[in-house]
Design an enzyme around this catalytic site. Structure first.
Site, PDB file in Angstrom:
ATOM      1  N   ARG A   1       0.218   8.299  -0.148  1.00  0.00           N
ATOM      2  CA  ARG A   1      -0.418   8.260  -1.463  1.00  0.00           C
ATOM      3  C   ARG A   1      -0.054   9.524  -2.237  1.00  0.00           C
ATOM      4  O   ARG A   1      -0.058  10.630  -1.677  1.00  0.00           O
ATOM      5  CB  ARG A   1      -1.948   8.190  -1.338  1.00  0.00           C
ATOM      6  CG  ARG A   1      -2.502   6.808  -0.996  1.00  0.00           C
ATOM      7  CD  ARG A   1      -2.263   5.788  -2.127  1.00  0.00           C
ATOM      8  NE  ARG A   1      -2.795   4.460  -1.828  1.00  0.00           N
ATOM      9  CZ  ARG A   1      -2.086   3.454  -1.299  1.00  0.00           C
ATOM     10  NH1 ARG A   1      -0.822   3.623  -0.980  1.00  0.00           N
ATOM     11  NH2 ARG A   1      -2.649   2.271  -1.097  1.00  0.00           N
TER      12      ARG A   1
ATOM     13  N   HIS B   1       7.207   3.005  -4.915  1.00  0.00           N
ATOM     14  CA  HIS B   1       6.081   2.495  -4.112  1.00  0.00           C
ATOM     15  C   HIS B   1       6.459   1.146  -3.476  1.00  0.00           C
ATOM     16  O   HIS B   1       5.899   0.107  -3.824  1.00  0.00           O
ATOM     17  CB  HIS B   1       4.811   2.375  -4.962  1.00  0.00           C
ATOM     18  CG  HIS B   1       3.553   2.325  -4.127  1.00  0.00           C
ATOM     19  ND1 HIS B   1       2.382   2.938  -4.484  1.00  0.00           N
ATOM     20  CD2 HIS B   1       3.290   1.737  -2.922  1.00  0.00           C
ATOM     21  CE1 HIS B   1       1.460   2.730  -3.562  1.00  0.00           C
ATOM     22  NE2 HIS B   1       1.995   1.994  -2.596  1.00  0.00           N
TER      23      HIS B   1
ATOM     24  N   GLU C   1       1.313   6.256 -11.184  1.00  0.00           N
ATOM     25  CA  GLU C   1       2.270   5.154 -11.011  1.00  0.00           C
ATOM     26  C   GLU C   1       1.909   4.057 -12.016  1.00  0.00           C
ATOM     27  O   GLU C   1       0.733   3.736 -12.148  1.00  0.00           O
ATOM     28  CB  GLU C   1       2.190   4.599  -9.588  1.00  0.00           C
ATOM     29  CG  GLU C   1       2.579   5.642  -8.546  1.00  0.00           C
ATOM     30  CD  GLU C   1       2.393   5.162  -7.112  1.00  0.00           C
ATOM     31  OE1 GLU C   1       2.081   3.971  -6.908  1.00  0.00           O
ATOM     32  OE2 GLU C   1       2.551   5.970  -6.192  1.00  0.00           O
TER      33      GLU C   1
END
Ligand code: GLV
Ligand code: GLV
Length: 321
Positions: free
Chosen positions: A239, A286, A268
């Site tokens: 994360r 991601h 993000e």
């Protein structure tokens, strides 16, 4: 009559096919919805269930507005830092996630970050795209060997263990830190450090596998990056909130870190574009779980959780009990 479902983000075709077969769903392929749209859709369709993803902040205000006819909210992610679990529990709203099914693919991606950061993939790929204008002397464009290095893992959970297992094949020495020593560490030949900071000076490569959230926020900062040896490689497929990005950028610019491999960011998708200007970072959007096999498995597991609750059973992967 089929149960009614709302899907708050675009999902793989195979998962949409199963939704068409088993549910009454206005957008079986999923649609990008914000919290207000989700609440409106759930209400208008009198939905029985919600399938969400980590892109939808599922905070107390939103949970309070979920209509009573919704019997489960199932996130298609292993991470739960977008969810106020205490609020869901207080509300009595069953919730589930998708552990296990994405462990191996996220560990594969972690090694992709490690290898690409060590071996200067960003620069090499740019050279080739540019037409490889001149050859390199033996002393030019050298990367770092990954094989045989000491790898530090923060968080020897399922994904951390899968990374440790791969590290053995790369002849690496594995160290780890986390809230407690785990019996499985022997099977992975991993050495425990109760004090995360004491582990850092020993790490050639550091990889984060801790959950996000308040407890770990900014655990990598100017002070902790400085504890890594000069020339270390840093990777993060966990994360973005674990990292103070200003401190990371400074450590990459100064050469204190040789390179970084990053799949996750504080913001993000609007990530800090200063990363894109650095030749010694390898960046991915991601994508730890981003394979056909794993995304299908996550979608199917989410639907299995929903089906369990709609048939009067507890979720298979409950977020609270
Ligand atoms: C991905 O980040 C997930 O939590 O599934
Ligand atoms: C994910 O599966 C983790 O908790 O490490």
């Amino acid at each position: 009559m089929k149960p009614r479902l709302i899907v708050s983000r675009q999902i793989p075709p195979a998962v949409a096919d199963r939704i068409r077969a088993e549910f009454d769903c206005p957008f079986p392929e999923g649609q990008d919805m914000d919290a207000d749209t989700v609440i409106r859709m759930l209400t208008e369709t009198r939905a029985d269930a919600l399938m969400l993803t980590s892109h939808l902040p599922f905070r107390a205000e939103t949970i309070a507005r979920i209509p009573d006819h919704v019997r489960i909210a199932a996130t298609c992610s292993v991470g739960t830092d977008h969810i106020d679990i205490a609020a869901a529990k207080a509300r009595g709203l069953p919730m589930s996630n998708t552990p296990d099914v994405l462990t191996e693919c996220t560990a594969d991606l972690t090694f992709m970050l490690i290898l690409n950061a060590c071996r200067r993939a960003t620069e090499y790929a740019a050279i080739m795209r540019d037409g490889w204008r001149h050859g390199y002397g033996l002393g030019e464009m050298m990367g770092l060997r990954a094989w045989g290095k000491t790898l530090g893992i923060l968080g020897l959970g399922r994904i951390g263990q899968a990374v440790a297992q791969r590290a053995r094949g790369f002849g690496m020495t594995v160290l780890y830190s986390g809230p407690r020593r785990l019996p499985v560490d022997q099977e992975h030949g991993a050495t425990y450090f109760a004090d995360f900071r004491a582990m850092l000076p020993h790490c050639d490569i550091l990889s984060l596998h801790a959950p996000g959230g308040a407890a770990t926020a900014g655990i990598m900062n100017a002070e902790t990056f400085a504890l890594l040896p000069k020339g270390a490689v840093f990777v993060n497929a966990a994360r973005g909130g674990l990292v103070d990005e200003d401190a990371l950028i400074a450590a990459l610019q100064s050469g204190h870190l040789f390179a970084a491999g990053l799949d996750v960011f504080r913001n993000e998708p609007e990530y800090d574009l200063r990363f894109a200007a650095l030749p010694n970072v390898f960046l991915t959007p991601h994508m730890g779980s981003g394979t056909v096999e794993t995304r299908n498995a996550m979608g199917f597991r989410t639907l299995d959780n929903i089906a369990a609750v709609l048939s009067g059973k507890p979720p298979l992967d409950p977020l609270w009990t």
